[in-house]
Enzyme design. Structure first.
Site, PDB file in Angstrom:
ATOM      1  CB  SER A 135     -50.794 -30.235 -46.870  1.00  0.00           C
ATOM      2  OG  SER A 135     -51.916 -30.420 -46.039  1.00  0.00           O
ATOM      3  CE1 TYR A 159     -48.866 -26.473 -43.702  1.00  0.00           C
ATOM      4  CE2 TYR A 159     -51.041 -27.471 -43.800  1.00  0.00           C
ATOM      5  CZ  TYR A 159     -49.676 -27.578 -43.882  1.00  0.00           C
ATOM      6  OH  TYR A 159     -49.107 -28.797 -44.156  1.00  0.00           O
ATOM      7  CE  LYS A 163     -47.043 -27.585 -46.652  1.00  0.00           C
ATOM      8  NZ  LYS A 163     -45.628 -27.994 -46.689  1.00  0.00           N
TER       9      LYS A 163
END
Length: 368
Positions: A135, A159, A163
């Site tokens: 991402s 989050y 990643k």
């Protein structure tokens, strides 16, 4: 752009999280290109009805195994009983920025542990080839724009941290003793929106949507009262956050290009390569709202709210590396993104739940 020829009909692709939004669209693209697809998914944030829709679109039904990659016993049993895969596309994981700030342990547990179990099984059972769904959040608040793959990685929320950590794991695997056997492609994509032109599959988050476009779409069909725009005091053209939006079908084609030119081709200069997938254009929240107004033919209500923790003002991609090496580029613009979103949501106002009675099996989810 000249595409490399790949004998897709003989290739078996494992897709984790393949029932979800991006996974289902990528599965359609893979099936249409002739790949054989097996999906594993715990259906935590997806609906099995999507499999029926995929079959209706392509005339082919992917194999689906319900299970959680965070369950090592189930995962090894799955690999033992399966034929050897030629490559894996790894989507499975939690993905909401706001929720990750509130529930960081859930995000670290699911995203990191699941990937570690998966990587071990891929290596053990003869499939050291993976495309990882990363991402743009790994870049954090960029020091300049557009964002290229060599930018510093400074994620600003849990989050994004997951990643980034998974990317680090993959880079370490590529350098390790078995690294010579691995082919790893990391795709950092920006903000996928839109839906398949058929209106049969689209984004259908469970509960209150965490992302902009599904929320706008639910306002448009009357499921939500109004859109809350989180912050109008950013240093942007209209004070609202600016993002690089990419049509989910373009994104699906990007994964197919990464398979063809990267995993099965000669494009990568190393055994672990990173590519941005984005349009290169920044669009504000209010601009996207106005485009959706045009698509659905009415003014949608909204209000201004406070900024969300972990959000940044602006980001958009330089996808030149993917354009050149993967022979891929975005082809569908904002108007098409909104038109396809509206077609999906207006014909499926309750999402997949409006099709048939379908229940999520929470017993399959390891970290809730």
């Amino acid at each position: 752009m000249t595409e490399r020829k790949t004998d897709a009909k003989k290739k078996m692709i494992l897709v984790t999280g393949g029932v979800g939004y991006i996974g289902s669209h990528t599965t359609v693209e893979l099936l249409e290109q002739g790949y054989q697809v097996t999906i594993i998914d715990n259906l935590d944030n997806s609906n099995v009805i999507a499999i029926d829709r995929i079959e209706k679109i392509t005339g082919k039904r992917p194999v689906l195994l319900k299970g959680d990659i965070c369950n090592p016993v189930w995962l090894e049993k799955f690999f033992k009983e399966s034929a050897t895969f030629d490559a894996c596309i790894h989507f499975a994981g939690l993905k909401a920025v706001g929720e990750s700030v509130k529930k960081p342990l859930r995000y670290y547990s699911n995203n990191l542990i699941g990937t570690l179990y998966l990587m071990n099984m891929l290596e053990k059972y003869g499939c050291p080839k993976i495309i990882f769904s990363s991402s743009a959040t790994v870049y954090g608040d960029p020091h300049k724009l557009p964002i290229t793959e060599d930018f510093p990685l400074k994620p600003t929320n849990p989050y994004g941290q997951t990643k980034f950590m998974i990317e680090e794991i993959l880079r370490d695997v590529a350098k390790g003793a078995s690294g010579k056997d691995w082919k790893i492609i990391i795709l950092r994509y920006f903000n996928p929106i839109g839906a398949h032109i058929s209106g049969l599959i689209g984004e259908d988050p469970l509960g209150i949507p965490n992302n902009l476009m599904p929320y706008i779409a639910q306002v448009a069909v009357g499921r939500r009262k109004e859109l809350t725009v989180f912050g109008n005091d950013y240093d942007t053209k209209d004070g609202t956050g600016v993002r690089d939006y990419i049509h989910v079908v373009d994104l699906a084609k990007g994964h197919a290009a990464a398979l063809r030119e990267g995993i099965f081709g000669t494009a990568p200069k190393s055994n672990c390569e990173v590519y941005n997938l984005g349009s290169g254009n920044g669009i504000s929240v209010l601009e996207m709202l106005n485009a959706m107004n045009k698509a659905c033919g009415k003014e949608l209500p909204y209000k201004i709210g406070p900024r969300r923790p972990g959000d940044i003002a602006t980001n958009y991609a330089d996808a030149g590396k993917a354009n050149k090496e993967l022979k891929w580029k975005c082809e569908l613009g904002v108007d098409r993104m909104c038109a396809d979103t509206w077609r999906w949501q207006s014909t499926n106002p309750k999402g997949y739940a409006g099709g048939t009675d379908s229940k999520k099996d929470d017993s399959l989810i390891v970290f809730k």
